[in-house]
Write an enzyme that holds these catalytic residues in place. Structure first.
Site: not given
Ligand code: NAG
Ligand code: NAG
Ligand code: NAG
Ligand code: NAG
Ligand code: NAG
Length: 681
Positions: A360-361, A363-366, A383, A479
């Site tokens: 899906l994408g 992100g900053g964390f994974g 995630k 965040d």
């Protein structure tokens, strides 16, 4: 006197160039080999009942059998000694063979009819070389012609399959090869034959020197020679053959399958058809297996044992592979979180092995993957967060689980987690419409109307109020940004990813140097003290509000000199009385000015540099619901940049060195830096 005359005649004949010898020896027929004087080598032998047995062992071996005398394959020329001009003679061969293996259908290598300048092929290799050649090809001075009956497919020799007949000249790469079989005389249809069927079969090899054509024909033993040959190759043997050559057979076996290569009868003729073989006179093949009942012991048992061992090895291999592939990390203390724990295997299958299609994408964390849980058919977002710290993971999971108990219509529900070595997997409810930032910055998505943005902002405010004031504990999100706001199927805003920053934030209570959040959303005092509070969330919310209303990132790109820090830019518009000019240009002025001015003013108020000047989330809700009007900004409102100047040098330098995007960052002293993925979501 008579014997002297005979001797004289013989001498005369010999002096004549051996033509008579060749003519005499140029034609023979063996109906079985009991009385034959063959040159044998390797494991080749003649059985007591007259079968020529070329190979019979389990080991990789060869067997050769040659007619003892060489034959003259070139037309003798009395006028010239130039052998290059000599023409090859026609010849014709017929033989009956059988390939029989202990296990029907399992055979090793094959059998070949061979014409070679020597009957000593001890330099040739066994195995796939069929005892004909070694790594070196045949040469003009050392030629070899063979008709191979090959039961193994060897890719290097470009074999077409594992049951073919081929014509080989100086190489095991056949000049021509075909699936074993024959063309029926009745209708010309091709009938397949299995070379290793254990049944005797007959082969004819005919060379016509006039038209320079070599034919090879194959048929079951009871059939007359089919009219259409299996192989027919134009080939000038004059250019290949040596004058004196030996004819015979070569075979190679092995592989532990005990293949027996038999020749039952053989006839040959130069310059004419080979004498026909009389099948009734051919030796009989031995019965397969000594006694029928011991067949079980001989065939079934070893085969079953082999299969069993293979199956067991496969099972062990699969077990190890499976365990490694789906290995998780689970510790005793996690037992209390049992119900929130997912099996990695389930997540793996749900996301089809974390396939790129389900990504899906990032992100900053994974990475985030879409998945469908098999048991419940529930759509989820998984995630994968990589972490290298053992320390803090327990607190974090405790927090994840407590977060899992949070229930609010504007929170993306966290369903549970799973742990692997160095990796944490978080399972969330799936949000059909993805994250809000896509609608702000992705030109492919339709621009959201300002009223819609207003409603989504109110959704987020409502979830923050719940986190800060309405739940049993104070929960700080840490965040808040457009990429962490998800939209469900009805475009309702749902705040996601809370607490994740905490994973990288253990120990903040004692050391104040470790700040986590996203560049541009960090309150000045958070950078200074490292302590997250509800009011640092309010600051981030203020920046988020401006981001959504203006359609601009909190820190503009360095190319855009008009807007570096979004808050300052809006503040300038506010001071010059043109605040509505800050609204997202995509809306082309088509918006409710009251809503726009509430959003922009509230954004500035929430992003107030000093925490005491910021409203609580409860107040924010009242402003958004228009229950109260937003107070005027204090004239002492210092710009973000001014505050930055007042901070220590560290703050200044990190502002300069961080990429101006919505990147999650961790500000830590250099010596204890924590790696965090730097990609934007
Ligand atoms: C078999 O052939 C070889 C070679 O031609 C010859 O030397 C030998 O005498 C022959 N033996 C018999 C028994 O005919
Ligand atoms: C066959 O040739 C090899 C050399 O390639 C030689 O060592 C061997 O003695 C020869 N065998 C016979 C029977 O002539
Ligand atoms: C291959 O066979 C040829 C004769 O056909 C022989 O001269 C040569 O030494 C052999 N090469 C090897 C590596 O055995
Ligand atoms: C042997 O001959 C074949 C067919 O002519 C050729 O493809 C192959 O490269 C040759 N191999 C060597 C080692 O010369
Ligand atoms: C080879 O086969 C062709 C038919 O394909 C036939 O015309 C020819 O006579 C045959 N030659 C020999 C030598 O059997």
């Amino acid at each position: 006197m008579q014997s002297l005359l005979a001797l004289g005649l013989l001498l005369l004949l010999r002096l004549d160039g051996g033509v008579a010898v060749a003519a005499e020896d140029g034609r023979f027929a063996y109906q079985g080999f009991a009385a034959a004087n063959l040159t044998l080598d390797g494991v080749a032998a003649v059985t007591p009942n007259g079968l020529l047995l070329l190979t019979d062992t389990e080991y990789q071996t060869t067997g050769h059998a040659f007619h003892p005398a060489p034959l003259r394959f070139l037309e003798s020329s009395t006028t010239t000694t130039n052998s290059a001009a000599a023409m090859a003679r026609s010849f014709s061969v017929s033989f009956v063979f059988a390939i029989r293996s202990r296990y029907d259908g399992l055979t090793s290598y094959g059998l070949a009819f061979v014409v070679a300048p020597t009957s000593n092929l001890s330099a040739a290799e066994s195995g796939r070389y069929l005892g004909l050649l070694n790594g070196t090809n045949g040469t003009a001075s050392d030629p070899i012609l063979a008709v191979e009956l090959d039961t193994i497919m060897d890719v290097e020799f470009r074999d077409i399959n594992s049951n073919h007949v081929g014509i080989d000249v100086n190489s095991l790469i056949s000049r021509q090869a075909k699936q074993a079989g024959y063309y029926s005389d009745e209708n010309g249809a091709f009938q397949e034959l299995r070379l290793n069927s254990r049944q005797p079969m007959q082969v004819w090899v005919d060379y016509d020197a006039q038209v320079r054509r070599l034919n090879v024909t194959l048929a079951p033993v009871q059939l007359p020679k089919p009219k259409i040959p299996l192989l027919s190759e134009l080939i000038d043997l004059s250019l290949i053959m040596a004058d004196k050559m030996y004819v015979g057979f070569s075979a190679s076996g092995g592989w532990g399958v005990g293949t027996h290569h038999y020749v039952l009868g053989w006839s040959f003729s130069l310059d004419g058809p080979a004498p026909p073989l009389d099948f009734s006179k051919l030796p009989v093949l031995p019965r397969l297996g000594p006694k029928p009942q011991s067949k079980i012991l001989d065939v079934v048992l070893p085969l079953a044992a082999t299969l069993l061992v293979i199956a067991m090895l496969a099972a062990i291999f699969f077990f190890l592979w499976h365990r490694r592939r789906f290995a998780e990390v689970r510790e005793d203390w996690e037992d209390e979180f049992g119900p929130h724990r997912f099996a990695y295997k389930d997540l793996f299958h749900a996301t089809e092995g974390f396939s790129g299609m389900n990504l899906l994408g990032v992100g900053g964390f994974g990475r985030v993957y879409r998945g469908v849980l098999y048991a419940s058919n529930l759509e989820v977002a998984v995630k994968r967060v990589s972490h290298d710290s053992k320390q803090g993971i327990r607190e974090f999971i405790a927090e994840v689980v407590s977060i899992g108990r949070l229930r609010h219509r504007n929170l993306a529900q966290l369903l549970g987690y799973c742990r692997r070595k160095g990796e944490l997997l978080l399972v969330y409810e799936y949000m059909e419409n993805g994250s809000l930032d896509k609608y702000l910055y992705n030109k492919n998505k339709p621009a959201l109307h300002l009223s819609e943005r207003y409603r989504i902002i109110r959704d987020v405010a409502s979830s923050l109020l719940y986190l800060h004031e309405e739940w049993e504990q104070i929960v700080i999100h840490r965040d808040i940004k457009a990429s962490n706001v998800l939209l469900d199927s009805r475009m309702i805003g749902r705040l996601g990813d809370f607490g994740l920053a905490r994973l990288y934030d253990h120990g903040t209570v004692t050391t104040t140097t470790h700040v986590v959040g996203t560049m541009g959303y960090l309150a000045p005092e958070l950078i200074r003290t490292g302590k997250a509070t509800p009011l640092t969330d309010v600051f981030a919310f203020g920046v988020f509000l401006l981001e959504v209303a203006c359609g601009r990132r909190p820190i503009g790109s360095s190319k855009d000199i008009t807007q570096v820090v979004l808050v300052d830019w809006v503040l300038e518009h506010h001071r010059s009385g043109s605040i509505l000019d800050a609204v997202d240009p995509c809306l082309m002025g088509n918006f409710n000015t009251e809503e726009a001015s509430i959003l922009l003013k509230l954004g500035l108020l929430c992003a107030y540099p000093s925490p005491t000047g910021r409203p609580s989330m409860r107040k924010v809700m009242q402003y958004l619901d228009r229950d109260q009007s937003i107070p005027d900004l204090s004239p002492t409102y210092a710009s973000y940049s001014t505050i930055a100047m007042m901070q220590n040098e560290g703050f200044d330098s990190y502002i300069m060195s961080c990429p101006p995007s919505n990147t999650s960052i961790s500000i830590v002293p250099v010596e204890s830096s924590v790696e965090i993925p730097q990609e934007g979501r």
